[in-house]
Design a protein around this motif. Sequence first.
Motif, PDB file in Angstrom:
ATOM      1  N   THR A   1       0.830  -1.205   0.000  1.00  0.00           N
ATOM      2  CA  THR A   1       0.000   0.000   0.000  1.00  0.00           C
ATOM      3  C   THR A   1       0.863   1.254   0.000  1.00  0.00           C
ATOM      4  OG1 THR A   1      -1.639  -1.208   1.299  1.00  0.00           O
ATOM      5  CG2 THR A   1      -1.864   1.187   1.182  1.00  0.00           C
ATOM      6  N   PRO A   2       0.658   2.159  -0.950  1.00  0.00           N
ATOM      7  CA  PRO A   2       1.412   3.422  -0.930  1.00  0.00           C
ATOM      8  C   PRO A   2       0.994   4.283   0.250  1.00  0.00           C
ATOM      9  CG  PRO A   2      -0.268   3.467  -2.637  1.00  0.00           C
ATOM     10  CD  PRO A   2      -0.264   2.072  -2.101  1.00  0.00           C
ATOM     11  N   ARG A   3       1.948   5.004   0.812  1.00  0.00           N
ATOM     12  CA  ARG A   3       1.662   5.919   1.913  1.00  0.00           C
ATOM     13  C   ARG A   3       1.268   7.275   1.333  1.00  0.00           C
ATOM     14  NH1 ARG A   3       3.119   5.432   7.209  1.00  0.00           N
ATOM     15  NH2 ARG A   3       4.524   3.732   6.676  1.00  0.00           N
ATOM     16  N   LEU A   4       0.102   7.763   1.728  1.00  0.00           N
ATOM     17  CA  LEU A   4      -0.459   8.955   1.104  1.00  0.00           C
ATOM     18  C   LEU A   4      -0.948   9.954   2.143  1.00  0.00           C
ATOM     19  CD1 LEU A   4      -2.703   6.991  -1.416  1.00  0.00           C
ATOM     20  CD2 LEU A   4      -0.601   8.197  -2.042  1.00  0.00           C
ATOM     21  N   ALA A   5      -1.034  11.188   1.736  1.00  0.00           N
ATOM     22  CA  ALA A   5      -1.683  12.235   2.529  1.00  0.00           C
ATOM     23  C   ALA A   5      -2.398  13.152   1.546  1.00  0.00           C
ATOM     24  CB  ALA A   5      -0.670  13.017   3.355  1.00  0.00           C
ATOM     25  N   SER A   6      -3.459  13.794   2.020  1.00  0.00           N
ATOM     26  CA  SER A   6      -4.210  14.674   1.119  1.00  0.00           C
ATOM     27  C   SER A   6      -4.881  15.787   1.907  1.00  0.00           C
ATOM     28  CB  SER A   6      -5.275  13.870   0.367  1.00  0.00           C
ATOM     29  OG  SER A   6      -6.075  14.723  -0.438  1.00  0.00           O
TER      30      SER A   6
ATOM     31  N   THR B   1      -5.990  12.866  15.033  1.00  0.00           N
ATOM     32  CA  THR B   1      -6.587  14.126  14.598  1.00  0.00           C
ATOM     33  C   THR B   1      -5.886  14.731  13.383  1.00  0.00           C
ATOM     34  OG1 THR B   1      -5.202  15.338  16.187  1.00  0.00           O
ATOM     35  CG2 THR B   1      -7.412  14.679  16.913  1.00  0.00           C
ATOM     36  N   HIS B   2      -4.813  14.094  12.882  1.00  0.00           N
ATOM     37  CA  HIS B   2      -4.107  14.624  11.719  1.00  0.00           C
ATOM     38  C   HIS B   2      -4.912  14.294  10.463  1.00  0.00           C
ATOM     39  CE1 HIS B   2      -0.894  15.075   8.622  1.00  0.00           C
ATOM     40  NE2 HIS B   2      -0.566  16.080   9.410  1.00  0.00           N
ATOM     41  N   GLN B   3      -5.727  15.239  10.028  1.00  0.00           N
ATOM     42  CA  GLN B   3      -6.714  14.972   8.990  1.00  0.00           C
ATOM     43  C   GLN B   3      -6.103  14.597   7.654  1.00  0.00           C
ATOM     44  OE1 GLN B   3     -10.290  15.207   9.802  1.00  0.00           O
ATOM     45  NE2 GLN B   3     -10.107  13.801   8.078  1.00  0.00           N
ATOM     46  N   GLN B   4      -4.974  15.204   7.274  1.00  0.00           N
ATOM     47  CA  GLN B   4      -4.418  14.931   5.950  1.00  0.00           C
ATOM     48  C   GLN B   4      -3.941  13.491   5.825  1.00  0.00           C
ATOM     49  OE1 GLN B   4      -1.773  17.732   4.154  1.00  0.00           O
ATOM     50  NE2 GLN B   4      -2.916  19.526   4.863  1.00  0.00           N
ATOM     51  N   SER B   5      -3.362  12.944   6.887  1.00  0.00           N
ATOM     52  CA  SER B   5      -2.946  11.538   6.864  1.00  0.00           C
ATOM     53  C   SER B   5      -4.161  10.617   6.786  1.00  0.00           C
ATOM     54  CB  SER B   5      -2.119  11.203   8.105  1.00  0.00           C
ATOM     55  OG  SER B   5      -0.927  11.945   8.132  1.00  0.00           O
ATOM     56  N   LEU B   6      -5.179  10.933   7.573  1.00  0.00           N
ATOM     57  CA  LEU B   6      -6.395  10.123   7.557  1.00  0.00           C
ATOM     58  C   LEU B   6      -7.068  10.186   6.188  1.00  0.00           C
ATOM     59  CD1 LEU B   6      -7.786  11.127  11.060  1.00  0.00           C
ATOM     60  CD2 LEU B   6      -7.120   8.813  10.390  1.00  0.00           C
ATOM     61  N   THR B   7      -7.147  11.373   5.604  1.00  0.00           N
ATOM     62  CA  THR B   7      -7.777  11.523   4.296  1.00  0.00           C
ATOM     63  C   THR B   7      -7.001  10.772   3.222  1.00  0.00           C
ATOM     64  OG1 THR B   7      -8.699  13.676   4.905  1.00  0.00           O
ATOM     65  CG2 THR B   7      -8.541  13.185   2.554  1.00  0.00           C
ATOM     66  N   GLY B   8      -5.675  10.834   3.290  1.00  0.00           N
ATOM     67  CA  GLY B   8      -4.862  10.122   2.302  1.00  0.00           C
ATOM     68  C   GLY B   8      -5.084   8.620   2.353  1.00  0.00           C
ATOM     69  N   ALA B   9      -5.102   8.064   3.574  1.00  0.00           N
ATOM     70  CA  ALA B   9      -5.223   6.620   3.729  1.00  0.00           C
ATOM     71  C   ALA B   9      -6.648   6.124   3.536  1.00  0.00           C
ATOM     72  CB  ALA B   9      -4.714   6.215   5.107  1.00  0.00           C
ATOM     73  N   ASN B  10      -7.631   6.901   3.985  1.00  0.00           N
ATOM     74  CA  ASN B  10      -9.003   6.403   4.039  1.00  0.00           C
ATOM     75  C   ASN B  10      -9.934   6.958   2.972  1.00  0.00           C
ATOM     76  OD1 ASN B  10      -8.244   4.949   6.313  1.00  0.00           O
ATOM     77  ND2 ASN B  10      -8.878   6.566   7.726  1.00  0.00           N
ATOM     78  N   ALA B  11      -9.492   7.958   2.233  1.00  0.00           N
ATOM     79  CA  ALA B  11     -10.329   8.532   1.177  1.00  0.00           C
ATOM     80  C   ALA B  11      -9.611   8.541  -0.174  1.00  0.00           C
ATOM     81  CB  ALA B  11     -10.759   9.945   1.554  1.00  0.00           C
ATOM     82  N   LEU B  12      -8.386   9.046  -0.198  1.00  0.00           N
ATOM     83  CA  LEU B  12      -7.645   9.105  -1.459  1.00  0.00           C
ATOM     84  C   LEU B  12      -7.280   7.713  -1.961  1.00  0.00           C
ATOM     85  CD1 LEU B  12      -6.226  10.776  -3.642  1.00  0.00           C
ATOM     86  CD2 LEU B  12      -4.229  10.919  -2.124  1.00  0.00           C
ATOM     87  N   LEU B  13      -6.773   6.854  -1.091  1.00  0.00           N
ATOM     88  CA  LEU B  13      -6.363   5.511  -1.512  1.00  0.00           C
ATOM     89  C   LEU B  13      -7.511   4.723  -2.145  1.00  0.00           C
ATOM     90  CD1 LEU B  13      -4.303   3.209  -1.711  1.00  0.00           C
ATOM     91  CD2 LEU B  13      -4.949   2.562   0.632  1.00  0.00           C
ATOM     92  N   PRO B  14      -8.714   4.679  -1.536  1.00  0.00           N
ATOM     93  CA  PRO B  14      -9.803   3.927  -2.184  1.00  0.00           C
ATOM     94  C   PRO B  14     -10.109   4.400  -3.603  1.00  0.00           C
ATOM     95  CG  PRO B  14     -10.387   4.477   0.068  1.00  0.00           C
ATOM     96  CD  PRO B  14      -9.116   5.202  -0.215  1.00  0.00           C
ATOM     97  N   VAL B  15     -10.009   5.707  -3.852  1.00  0.00           N
ATOM     98  CA  VAL B  15     -10.256   6.218  -5.194  1.00  0.00           C
ATOM     99  C   VAL B  15      -9.170   5.750  -6.152  1.00  0.00           C
ATOM    100  CG1 VAL B  15     -10.399   8.309  -6.602  1.00  0.00           C
ATOM    101  CG2 VAL B  15     -11.556   8.204  -4.383  1.00  0.00           C
TER     102      VAL B  15
END
Length: 322
Positions: free
Chosen positions: A35-40, A84-98
């Motif tokens: 899995t790539p490590r992402l942030a958004s 609470t770090h939203q960008q890490s959470l968004t990268g892993a849980n929203a950007l990755l699925p897309v």
Amino acid sequence: MTASSWRVLGATGFVGSAITTALQTKNIAVTPVSTPRLASPATTVHHVIEHAHRLESVIDYLADSFAGADIVVNAAGLAAPDQTHQQSLTGANALLPVLVALAAHRTGVRRVIHISSASVQGDAPVLDESIRTAPFSAYSLSKALGESALYRLRADWEDQPHAPHITVLRATSVMGSGRRTTRLLAKFASSVFSSVAGDGTAPTPVTSVKALAQFAVAAGEFPEPLPAVILQPWEGATTGSVLRDAGHRHPLQLPPFLCRAVIDAGYWVSRLANNRFNGAIRRLEVTWFGQRQVPGWAHENGVIPEPNVQEVLRQAHLSLGK
């Protein structure tokens, strides 16, 4: 679906490893995908999808990894309800699925199953299989955003015959050997603080990772199209049975009005701290009050995994050495 080839993202994680084991037990060909490590910084569905389209190299990598696959399961993500770090959470849980969906579309994958969380519906009286969400924390917000982005892609691809069928599988409160959440529950259940609101007969969506894995495999193999959302089936647990199994003692039965006052006060304090404690308070709320869920697609189609949560909780208690 028979003689299919699967890819699993997050195959070394808690849920992904259980799904991989379940597939191997059935002699189904499965290959783990790193899995790539992402942030958004994205905060809307439009921006998440736009960000994903800019990551061409990541889509290429995933597409290469999916070559020859019929079914892709995304069990990766950041399972951190208190972060609470939203960008890490968004990268892993929203950007990755897309990105997974876009790569699957490019490669000709037939079915994508995205493992999400029932926490996206927050404190709804009854968990259901609608696309309605009510996130209450940074974590549940990121999971809800990922779901919404997948629904958008599913709708956009509806008339494309070779597009993958995307389904969100909402896991409930999943317990398993070695999981920190399970150990903490066993410690609470074994302590003098073990308690429920009322008589302890309220249903609660506490389930086992083994049953989740079996359900994910059964959904992937299901011969007919799946709906947009399917909910992990209830394993018959109640607020009282969970604490008795995990603590080997009867929990205190507290007045519901007192428990509700404590929970409301906790949320009030959390709001003063920018909702920092919402995750912990919500876990206590479910422990005390439980949460009902609809029987849903699983019961309608007879796709019911073998209940295993009682055994998991009893083993968690034994592992404490008490």
